[in-house]
Structure formats: C-alpha cells, structure tokens
Design an enzyme around this catalytic site. Structure first.
Site, PDB file in Angstrom:
ATOM      1  N   SER A  45       0.788  -1.050  -0.082  1.00 47.33           N
ATOM      2  CA  SER A  45       0.040  -0.016  -0.005  1.00 47.33           C
ATOM      3  C   SER A  45       0.922   1.285  -0.078  1.00 47.33           C
ATOM      4  O   SER A  45       1.694   1.656   1.089  1.00 47.33           O
ATOM      5  CB  SER A  45      -1.016  -0.187   1.367  1.00 47.33           C
ATOM      6  OG  SER A  45      -1.526   1.056   1.249  1.00 47.33           O
ATOM      7  N   ASP A  81      -7.198  -5.946   3.834  1.00 49.72           N
ATOM      8  CA  ASP A  81      -6.596  -4.744   3.826  1.00 49.72           C
ATOM      9  C   ASP A  81      -6.630  -4.168   5.185  1.00 49.72           C
ATOM     10  O   ASP A  81      -7.610  -3.676   5.847  1.00 49.72           O
ATOM     11  CB  ASP A  81      -7.008  -3.855   2.786  1.00 49.72           C
ATOM     12  CG  ASP A  81      -6.562  -2.484   2.615  1.00 49.72           C
ATOM     13  OD1 ASP A  81      -5.553  -2.292   3.287  1.00 49.72           O
ATOM     14  OD2 ASP A  81      -7.103  -1.589   2.142  1.00 49.72           O
ATOM     15  N   ASP A 127      -4.448   4.217  -1.975  1.00 49.88           N
ATOM     16  CA  ASP A 127      -5.779   4.588  -1.325  1.00 49.88           C
ATOM     17  C   ASP A 127      -5.968   5.802  -1.562  1.00 49.88           C
ATOM     18  O   ASP A 127      -5.443   6.760  -1.197  1.00 49.88           O
ATOM     19  CB  ASP A 127      -5.347   4.333   0.336  1.00 49.88           C
ATOM     20  CG  ASP A 127      -5.318   2.897   0.737  1.00 49.88           C
ATOM     21  OD1 ASP A 127      -6.215   2.134   0.589  1.00 49.88           O
ATOM     22  OD2 ASP A 127      -4.361   2.389   1.284  1.00 49.88           O
ATOM     23  N   MET A 135     -12.552  -5.238   4.478  1.00 44.78           N
ATOM     24  CA  MET A 135     -11.514  -4.374   5.488  1.00 44.78           C
ATOM     25  C   MET A 135     -11.540  -5.130   6.984  1.00 44.78           C
ATOM     26  O   MET A 135     -12.064  -5.632   7.422  1.00 44.78           O
ATOM     27  CB  MET A 135     -12.154  -3.089   5.563  1.00 44.78           C
ATOM     28  CG  MET A 135     -12.526  -2.181   4.475  1.00 44.78           C
ATOM     29  SD  MET A 135     -10.710  -1.878   3.518  1.00 44.78           S
ATOM     30  CE  MET A 135      -9.755  -1.090   4.902  1.00 44.78           C
ATOM     31  N   MET A 160     -12.145   5.216  -0.982  1.00 46.28           N
ATOM     32  CA  MET A 160     -12.630   5.375   0.143  1.00 46.28           C
ATOM     33  C   MET A 160     -13.144   6.930   0.207  1.00 46.28           C
ATOM     34  O   MET A 160     -12.934   7.747   0.798  1.00 46.28           O
ATOM     35  CB  MET A 160     -11.883   5.178   1.406  1.00 46.28           C
ATOM     36  CG  MET A 160     -11.444   3.942   1.796  1.00 46.28           C
ATOM     37  SD  MET A 160      -9.842   3.722   2.693  1.00 46.28           S
ATOM     38  CE  MET A 160      -8.617   3.688   1.479  1.00 46.28           C
ATOM     39  N   MET A 192      -8.710   8.594  -0.231  1.00 42.04           N
ATOM     40  CA  MET A 192      -9.706   9.041   0.775  1.00 42.04           C
ATOM     41  C   MET A 192     -10.091  10.648   0.503  1.00 42.04           C
ATOM     42  O   MET A 192      -9.223  11.439   0.276  1.00 42.04           O
ATOM     43  CB  MET A 192      -8.792   9.034   2.393  1.00 42.04           C
ATOM     44  CG  MET A 192      -7.984   7.592   2.296  1.00 42.04           C
ATOM     45  SD  MET A 192      -7.249   7.664   4.001  1.00 42.04           S
ATOM     46  CE  MET A 192      -6.850   5.957   3.643  1.00 42.04           C
ATOM     47  N   HIS A 236      -1.081  -0.969  -4.186  1.00 42.59           N
ATOM     48  CA  HIS A 236      -2.388  -0.382  -3.883  1.00 42.59           C
ATOM     49  C   HIS A 236      -2.372   0.951  -3.593  1.00 42.59           C
ATOM     50  O   HIS A 236      -1.526   1.437  -2.634  1.00 42.59           O
ATOM     51  CB  HIS A 236      -2.660  -1.420  -2.635  1.00 42.59           C
ATOM     52  CG  HIS A 236      -3.966  -1.124  -1.708  1.00 42.59           C
ATOM     53  ND1 HIS A 236      -5.206  -1.846  -2.368  1.00 42.59           N
ATOM     54  CD2 HIS A 236      -4.313  -0.350  -0.771  1.00 42.59           C
ATOM     55  CE1 HIS A 236      -6.290  -1.491  -1.490  1.00 42.59           C
ATOM     56  NE2 HIS A 236      -5.700  -0.545  -0.743  1.00 42.59           N
TER      57      HIS A 236
HETATM   58  C1  DX5 Z   1      -6.753   1.924   5.432  1.00 46.06           C
HETATM   59  C2  DX5 Z   1      -6.224   1.563   3.899  1.00 46.06           C
HETATM   60  C3  DX5 Z   1      -5.022   0.622   3.666  1.00 46.06           C
HETATM   61  C4  DX5 Z   1      -3.677   0.909   4.422  1.00 46.06           C
HETATM   62  C5  DX5 Z   1      -3.164  -0.393   5.209  1.00 46.06           C
HETATM   63  O1  DX5 Z   1      -7.620   2.677   5.189  1.00 46.06           O
HETATM   64  O2  DX5 Z   1      -7.021   1.073   3.330  1.00 46.06           O
HETATM   65  O3  DX5 Z   1      -4.818  -0.021   2.354  1.00 46.06           O
HETATM   66  O4  DX5 Z   1      -2.769   1.433   3.730  1.00 46.06           O
HETATM   67  O5  DX5 Z   1      -2.122  -0.092   5.948  1.00 46.06           O
HETATM   68  P1  DX5 Z   1      -1.439  -0.956   7.037  1.00 46.06           P
HETATM   69  O6  DX5 Z   1      -0.863  -2.161   6.258  1.00 46.06           O
HETATM   70  O7  DX5 Z   1      -0.512  -0.047   7.858  1.00 46.06           O
HETATM   71  O8  DX5 Z   1      -2.761  -1.505   7.913  1.00 46.06           O
HETATM   72 ZN    ZN Z   2      -6.928   0.180   0.932  1.00 44.41          ZN
END
Ligand code: DX5
Ligand code: ZN
Length: 221
Positions: free
Chosen positions: A9, A175, A36, A137, A69, A38, A34
């Site tokens: 990620s 994730d 993310d 999740m 997200m 937000m 990956h």
């Molecule tokens: C959380 C994200 C994840 C995050 C995971 O909202 O969707 O993809 O980057 O990070 P770790 O592996 O540090 O939990």
């Molecule tokens: Zn994610």
C-alpha cells in the site's frame, strides 16, 4: 484457486520519493500496487487523488489497485480508469452499485467491492456475481498502521463459502494490519489478495518482508 497476490500500500511509502518507492516495491516482489484514495467525507482522512495515481502509473510496471474510500465513487471513478487495473468502491458509499461496477468494467478495469468492518457480508451478497474482487476491510478504513481485527475472519470464510457455492471466482482481498502473523489467518479462510502498508514499507528490507508473507501463507492455503 486464485494465485496469491501481494499488494504493498503506497499510503505507507515516502511520498517525496514516489518513483523510487514504486521501484523498490516492484523489485521486492510486489504483484500489484495498492493506492488508497480518501476524500475526508467517507473517511476522516484525505490522502491523494487522480494526479498522484497517474504519476505512479508513469513509473510503475505492475498493475495499480485503486481503493476508493470516497463518497460518490460513481462520479469519480472515471478519473482513475486510465491509470488503474482494478478499481474498488465501497458498498456503503451511496451510489447505484450495479451501475458503478458495470461502468468500471466498461472503462476497461476490473471491479472491486469493499465492506467496512461493521458492514455485514449480507449487504454485499447481491453484488458478488458482478465483481472481480471483494475487499474485506480488516481495520476501520482511513488510516494505515492500525491493528488487524480478528473478528473479520468469519466474514472472509463466509465470502469464500459463497464463492465456492455459486461457482464464482472473485478475489478476496484483505486490507489493514496484514503481517506474516495475521495474513495466514485470512488466507486459511479464503483470502487470496493481501494489501500491506506498514509491514512492508517500514520493514528493514521489503523483499524479505514480502518473502515472509508468502512463506507464512504457503502452508495456510
Ligand atoms: C486503510 C487503507 C489501507 C492501509 C493499510 O484505510 O485502506 O490500505 O494502507 O495499511 P497497514 O498495512 O499499515 O494497515
Ligand atoms: Zn486500502
């Protein structure tokens, strides 16, 4: 059985060196990267947007896995479609889910559907025949570096049962808090696609960390 995929990620990477971080992850054995997204509404954090994903696309050779997200993913997903291999939207995000999933596929990407920890699998069941990936999740979305929630194992197992019972082949992605300790628990229940931020980007050596994930999961499958 889907081959195991490991997707570091980028949220946990050093943004001042995006190109080098992408190369470091790929050389360490990343299958996908990956990303993310937000928006500060759907989750209480703001990360990065389409321009950043396009910049990653320019230096990446592996597929980009975009996790939206955000509210109104139906409105925003086209802005990621040129860069992404897979686009995942949340079941809770307030949109016409079948139309969004069909739109993602029509744009040339594979379509993922994500469920938050508090959302029962039932909410996603009607859509499972329409997806390429189900993201369960394993932390509350919004921040990296949180503790894995073992309570999600039952949901992963139920999704895998549904997949087998209906002869479907969507990937089951996990994730949040994924490490060599937690990953085998998810893989033993049917997960086949691992997202990990902190445990890979903050490891002393990412190649060893990815190898440790594979080794820990090899006997669990
Ligand atoms: C959380 C994200 C994840 C995050 C995971 O909202 O969707 O993809 O980057 O990070 P770790 O592996 O540090 O939990
Ligand atoms: Zn994610």
């Amino acid at each position: 059985m889907n081959p195991l995929i490991v997707a570091p990620s980028i949220l946990a990477s050093d943004f001042t060196r995006l190109g080098e971080e992408v190369r470091r992850a790929e050389q360490a054995g990343a299958d996908w990267l990956h990303m993310d997204i937000m928006d500060g509404h759907f989750v209480d954090n703001i990360s990065f947007g389409p321009a950043f994903v396009a910049a990653a696309r320019k230096c990446a050779t592996r597929p980009l896995d975009v996790h939206l997200m955000i509210s109104r993913p139906d409105h925003f997903f086209p802005r990621f479609a040129d860069s992404a291999h897979n686009i995942t939207v949340h079941v809770e995000a307030g949109h016409d889910i079948p139309a969004t999933l069909a739109g993602i596929r029509a744009a040339g990407c594979t379509a993922g559907l994500a469920i938050r920890p508090a959302t029962p699998l039932d909410r996603a069941l009607p859509f499972l025949p329409m997806i390429d990936l189900l993201l369960v999740m394993t932390v509350e979305p919004g921040f990296g570096g949180q503790e894995f929630m073992p309570g999600m194992i039952g949901k992963i197992a139920a999704a895998a049962r549904f997949r087998a019972d209906h002869s479907l082949s969507f990937r089951i992605q996990v994730d949040g808090g994924i490490t060599p300790e937690t990953a085998p628990l998810t893989v033993a229940s049917g997960a086949d696609t691992l997202v990990a931020g902190t445990s890979l980007f903050r490891a002393a050596r990412m190649d060893a960390a990815i190898a440790a994930l594979h080794a820990a999961c090899a006997t669990a499958r």
